[in-house]
Design an enzyme around this catalytic site. Structure first.
Site, PDB file in Angstrom:
ATOM      1  NE  ARG A 275      -2.290   2.362   3.583  1.00 38.79           N
ATOM      2  CZ  ARG A 275      -2.430   1.960   4.912  1.00 38.79           C
ATOM      3  NH1 ARG A 275      -2.760   0.786   5.129  1.00 38.79           N
ATOM      4  NH2 ARG A 275      -1.185   2.933   5.348  1.00 38.79           N
ATOM      5  CG  HIS A 279      -6.969   2.450   6.467  1.00 36.36           C
ATOM      6  ND1 HIS A 279      -6.904   1.381   5.707  1.00 36.36           N
ATOM      7  CD2 HIS A 279      -8.097   3.243   6.373  1.00 36.36           C
ATOM      8  CE1 HIS A 279      -8.385   0.758   5.382  1.00 36.36           C
ATOM      9  NE2 HIS A 279      -8.582   1.591   6.439  1.00 36.36           N
ATOM     10  CE1 TYR A 288       0.780   3.050   9.117  1.00 40.72           C
ATOM     11  CE2 TYR A 288      -0.505   4.448   9.840  1.00 40.72           C
ATOM     12  CZ  TYR A 288      -0.337   3.955   8.781  1.00 40.72           C
ATOM     13  OH  TYR A 288      -1.546   3.821   8.038  1.00 40.72           O
TER      14      TYR A 288
END
Ligand SMILES: Cc1ncc(C[n+]2csc(CCOP(=O)(O)OP(=O)(O)O)c2C)c(N)n1
Ligand SMILES: Cc1ncc(C[n+]2csc(CCOP(=O)(O)OP(=O)(O)O)c2C)c(N)n1
Ligand SMILES: [Mg+2]
Ligand SMILES: [Mg+2]
Lengths: 389, 336, 336, 389
Positions: A275, A279, A288
């Site tokens: 990815r 998100h 993160y």
């Protein structure tokens, strides 16, 4: 009756040969990140019909959906969409698999498979309907044989399995395909879907896109072994494919579909991808994840490698590139136009389609709300902006 | 007319539905060779085959989730949940999928799924086998919920539920499975009383007593006992729990001015609260007393040696009737 | 006193609990490095480590099920459910285990589990992100359910919930996360208003208006607007949804004689039905009008362009107040 | 964008070497059905301390719990118990594993592990409390470090995993053990438990008793491959043991416990056994299973094979046999006595222990019910049989 307290001298214990961890799968690849076509004893077979023209068309589709992603993200930034879940980096996984399907196959996907929807022939406006807040389903599932994308993680794998049970009962040779993420593999539903699919040997393909992240959680939190290994424990054969290699994805998907059509039951595909974006547009991955990781994966970009292959083949002409750009722009333009000119729903739409049969509870509430809106002196249908008063 | 048990009547209704519509499929745990732990599907797999009557692996979420997929494909799955307490693993699929897909897809996808749930207590079973979870579903928009109280209705309503294009939870009062009654198998479900309507079982003038499922029998017994004391109860079998047929209840309460509603489920937030609140809204000026709820307690279902304390019985209902009538009752003299 | 957001106040309360009791453990999806999708646990994993603030795999039933095991071992798990609509996969573990284990084991095993649920709508999200599932839990015996409406309560009540030996669902009104208020971090939760008690926010004489969570602010706005028209509303913030502190509501309704209750959840079988029914039972002779429910409709949560129709707003509440007062309102002239 | 309709000539497709089904496990056995002690290169080690005396004691325990089963079934037939779930045929699985545990280990079981409870030192009366309808938990879990047996299929595997997380946080070397059946492996919870256990590498043993049936459903409906294979897909080592061989069960359990204690994480054990009796006393297996199957398994009876081994060793003396019979009878007698003399609960007990803190809703109901009972002219405590009135 007694309790064992001997605490066996464990240091002396023999090695435990019985407990074999699952065998690691080889990653199936047909195009290297550098754009080299490598041959594969088993999987070349499944793409031997893919002509130069088709290769170009795969490149085009991948480019177009990346453009869709960019446009939708822009629309979100401009306040035209509430949210958008980008698929950046996963174009090969989606186009390679989506292009392998037959029209009478049926797709059950998550929110991220906009590229698959594109392959199914979705109307471009329909792609953004949900994310603009104008609908809970962008399209009529039967129009493109693709279910409303699922938000409840993993739930759609059961729907796909049930649909495949129906195909089996009908004696048809269609296939049901479930798309889901790495994070989803932890949900009970996904595992139960494999139990049912294996038990009834139904024509379903489990297409797991391992994009390495579930929001902020790395895939190793869900599993410290390969996801493709999960399926073997249910008696389901699995394949681990380079998800950034559109040809390889096509090959494994075709194999799985073919097996299913011939009564061979379910197959699990792990498409290893990444990815590249957040998100959703609401997410901030810098909180993160390491920027280096992103760099590593940029080098394996699914579109550049096809471009490189086309280049090698002399197919990446300026004309062709211009054509693809034009096509992408046109699509993006159509989508934007569809988005921004979408009519707002009517207030009383809030009551529609809860039931397909009359319902006294709801009918009463609807009647009361119509009167309520009317009490503001406007006909119910005209009160779109008034409900919140 | 044939005299048969409640259980047999459901079986006969299922058989009729299987015969009439090739898209009807039965699914569940142990429903095949065993015929279900209550034998409701007895003989059906033998007669219709393993593709129409499907023994599933042991996973409730999957049973409902695959039913959703079958409905997507045009089937009408009829799912058996073995006992009330085993429906919760399927809760997500029921609440987020079964109930919402028609709305989600703007009517494009129908979910004509029937979920059969043997429910309620009084059979001396251990935990999880005697629950009354109906209020979870009556509060879930998109679902219809019914419960029947006699073999004829069991036979007819199961067919109506299966042919309904919306998802229906069909709660079977398991402690009444062995009760017998006359069943006319020639009844045309489409011509019978629609499943959404309540039925007035005894006409009365003093108090309206609303019950459903297993407590309908208890309510009728209460009415008989009350009659001996000169009190006239109008017993209404709700039949449909979502939506409740308030027109029927309202008409009754406007005459009697008093309402008692009873169920086995815990009181707080139970269906009785909904009925009491809605009837108060619609009949406030006709009410002579506050609606009375006679229900199970707010406790997990107790072990069986205590269950008859939890379950509303004849005398507790009559005590509630006395309360509604302002006659001496166990709470006389208590304030608030 | 510090001015802080609602979100920050919960964070501060969690931090206090982590500091005060080594048995307190936070668990959930994305609560570590990310600090949760709403940042409620921001910084806590960094400060308390990965054994106190645990990012779990993506499986809600497992999150609750392992919390049960941790409670068996003496821990006090505080679980984050990412959004209201994702609690259903855990429903079985909550209803059949968390709620029942204390009863099941005759008090031997305690389940001091706190389940934090950001709930409610009004934030423009897609499906499953705006639900109000509280009534499923208020109807589940063995659970306690709370919802708070301001930063100070958020700070205090989260600590009370965590130190409570019973399981508590703590519903966080997510559309108020950014609202600011004064918080006294020196408050001793044991000395503060117990979490089981409601709070009267404005004293009034004409109508009692009961709200909780996100609609408390709306209710206060309604009271201000009503005051302009000379109508005096007594706004009560329920705070505890199970059990409801009826004593406080009863005392108010005995004075005002009129009740309006409001929530975002669908009307039928919602908590409003329970409040209306119980207050009618306890205050029948004081009631001047039927209790009025102003709630969401009986629909799945709609897509966001329509959500402001579904959500009770100021004007719908005032319309309900008019109804309770017998003043002209949108339903004037309608019978039943 | 196009849809693939080529329908590859599948007959010509090469074999798919990539999709390796899980490797079949060898069944671990140390005592043959004929009672012969066979040596095993790895597992002898784990039972090398088991003396003749201990072997006799294992035989005794198995005999006693079979006797308990018979007695409880009789109690059910006589109306003293409402229901009983027999473990007939599963004695070796339960005693072999139960006897391997340390006192500070913690067991989370299903309703069928009465033999394990016996190993934990359960009070005999407590064994039948639930089945008589006098309690929802027979015992205080902390008294014998065994949770209340679970009725919701599979739910306890998550509790065991969570408990093991607690052990890990505590830095202790205890182990949490989850017992469950073959049917349970289909439930989402069991699979999620494996996800969590593997992810956190906690000290939990998954002990799956494959007794071949889940009520009327044969194990092949749940899985057409071996259940032990399931675990590998989660990265959990597994062992498949002859569940009717008490020594082998002990060996594998000790190995798994030892691994867990030393920080090696979870292990999955499939104990292959057979449910010789009905699912519960309410079940009628003749409706769904073949009598021949039962016969086959009778030949592999777990108790007779230990008896044969003891015979070979000259340990099965008449005295010893009499001692075991006496012991079994004494236990059965104590259980019967405890059962039939158990005091009935008080009516107001129905309200106790719902909460550990005061609860206004329930307190009010309790008060009202006390008044209600009192209205019959009896003090609340004396009205045991009156509630149903
Ligand atoms: C049952 C449920 N729990 C939690 C969420 C919140 N959520 C949305 S997406 C997501 C991560 C999903 O990760 P993955 O399956 O890997 O798919 P990806 O987003 O990477 O495509 C989570 C936790 C949800 N939608 N549903
Ligand atoms: C969630 C749930 N679904 C269904 C049941 C009903 N039920 C009780 S036992 C059982 C079969 C369990 O089989 P298995 O796991 O093999 O254990 P065994 O009974 O053979 O020991 C079923 C379906 C239940 N108790 N819980
Ligand atoms: Mg992912
Ligand atoms: Mg079994």
């Amino acid at each position: 009756m007694s309790t064992d307290e001997t605490g066996q001298g464990a240091a002396a214990a023999p090695e435990m040969a019985e407990t074999s961890p699952a065998v690691a799968h080889r990653l199936i690849q047909l195009i290297t990140p550098a754009g080299e076509r490598v041959s594969h004893p088993e999987f070349d077979f499944w793409v031997k019909d893919v002509s130069d023209e088709q290769l170009c068309s795969l490149f085009e589709d991948m480019t177009v959906i990346r453009r869709i992603d960019v446009e939708a993200t822009a629309l979100q930034r401009q306040g035209e969409l509430a949210l958008w879940p980008p698929l950046l980096g996963q174009e090969a996984a989606q186009i390679g698999s989506g292009r392998s399907l037959r029209q009478d196959d049926f797709v059950f996907s998550s929110y991220r498979e906009n590229g698959v929807a594109y392959c199914r022939g979705v109307d471009l406006t329909d792609l953004v309907r949900v994310w603009r807040g104008n609908a809970s389903s962008g399209w009529n599932p039967y129009a493109i044989n693709m279910a409303t994308p699922q938000i409840i993680i993993g739930a759609q794998t059961l729907h796909a399995t049930g649909y495949a049970m129906g195909i089996q009962y009908d004696g048809a040779d269609a296939v049901s395909v479930a798309y889901f993420g790495d994070g989803a593999t932890s949900e009970g539903d996904v595992n139960e879907a494999m139990v049912f699919a294996a038990s009834f040997q139904v024509p379903v393909v489990f297409f797991c896109t391992n994009n390495h992240w579930a929001i902020s959680e790395p895939v190793r939190l869900q599993s410290h072994i390969q996801l493709a290994d999960r399926a073997a424990g249910f008696g389901i054969p699995s394949l681990r494919v380079d998800g950034n290699d559109v040809l390889a994805v096509m090959a494994v998907t075709r194999l799985a579909l073919d097996r299913a059509r011939r009564g061979g039951g379910p197959t699990f595909i792990e498409a290893v991808s990444y990815r590249m974006g957040p998100h959703t547009t609401a997410d901030d991955p810098t909180r993160y994840r390491d920027a280096n990781e992103l760099e590593d994966w940029a080098a394996k970009d699914p579109i550049s490698r096809v471009a490189a292959l086309l280049e090698r083949k002399g197919l990446l002409t300026a004309d062709f590139q211009q054509h693809v750009r034009d096509q992408a722009d046109a699509v993006a333009h159509r989508m934007r136009k569809g988005c921004t000119t979408m009519p707002d729903p009517e207030p009383m739409d809030v009551f529609r389609h809860v039931y397909s049969t009359p319902n006294s509870w709801l009918d009463r509430q609807q009647e009361h709300y119509a009167r309520y809106l009317a009490s503001f002196g406007e006909p119910a249908g005209a009160a779109t902006q008034e409900g919140a008063r | 007319m044939t005299r048969m048990t409640f259980a047999r009547a459901i079986n006969a209704g299922l058989r009729k539905s299987l015969e009439n519509d090739p898209k009807v499929i039965l699914m569940g745990e142990d429903i095949g060779a065993l015929g279900g732990v209550f034998r409701i599907t007895d003989g059906l797999q033998k007669d219709f085959g393993t593709h129409r009557v499907v023994d599933t692996p042991l996973a409730e979420s999957a049973i409902l989730g695959t039913a959703v997929g079958l409905a997507y494909r045009g089937y009408r799955p009829v799912v058996e949940i073995q006992f009330d307490g085993f429906i919760y693993p399927a809760f997500d699929q029921i609440v987020s999928q079964v109930a919402k897909l028609h709305y989600r897809t703007q009517g494009a996808v129908r979910m004509p799924i029937t979920i059969r749930v043997p429910f309620g207590g009084g059979i001396g079973s251990p935990e999880h086998h005697s629950e009354s979870p109906e209020a979870y579903f009556t509060h879930t928009s998109g679902l219809r919920v019914v419960s029947v109280s006699n073999p004829q209705d069991a036979y007819t309503v199961i067919q109506q539920a299966i042919s309904c294009d919306d998802p229906v939870l069909y709660f079977e009062p398991k402690r009444r499975y062995h009760d017998k009654g006359e069943v006319d198998e020639g009844v045309d479900p489409a011509a019978a009383l629609p499943m959404g309507q309540a039925r007035v079982l005894t006409q009365g003038t003093d108090v309206t007593l609303v019950a459903y499922g297993p407590l309908v029998k208890t309510a009728l017994d209460a009415a008989a006992a009350a009659a001996d004391e000169g009190i006239s109860l109008e017993v209404i079998d709700l039949r449909s729990l979502a939506p409740v047929d308030y027109d029927t209840v309202v008409a009754s309460v406007r005459r009697t001015g008093r309402l008692v509603v009873t169920h086995e489920a815990g009181q707080s937030g139970g269906l009785g609260a909904e009925v009491a609140a809605s009837i108060t809204e619609r009949c406030f000026n006709h009410l002579e007393a506050a609606p009375v709820r006679i229900t199970g307690f707010d406790i997990p279902y107790p072990y069986s040696k205590l269950e008859m304390h939890h379950l509303p019985g004849l005398d507790r209902i009559l005590d509630g009737v006395d309360r509604a009538l302002g006659r001496p009752n166990s709470l006389s003299g208590l304030e608030g």
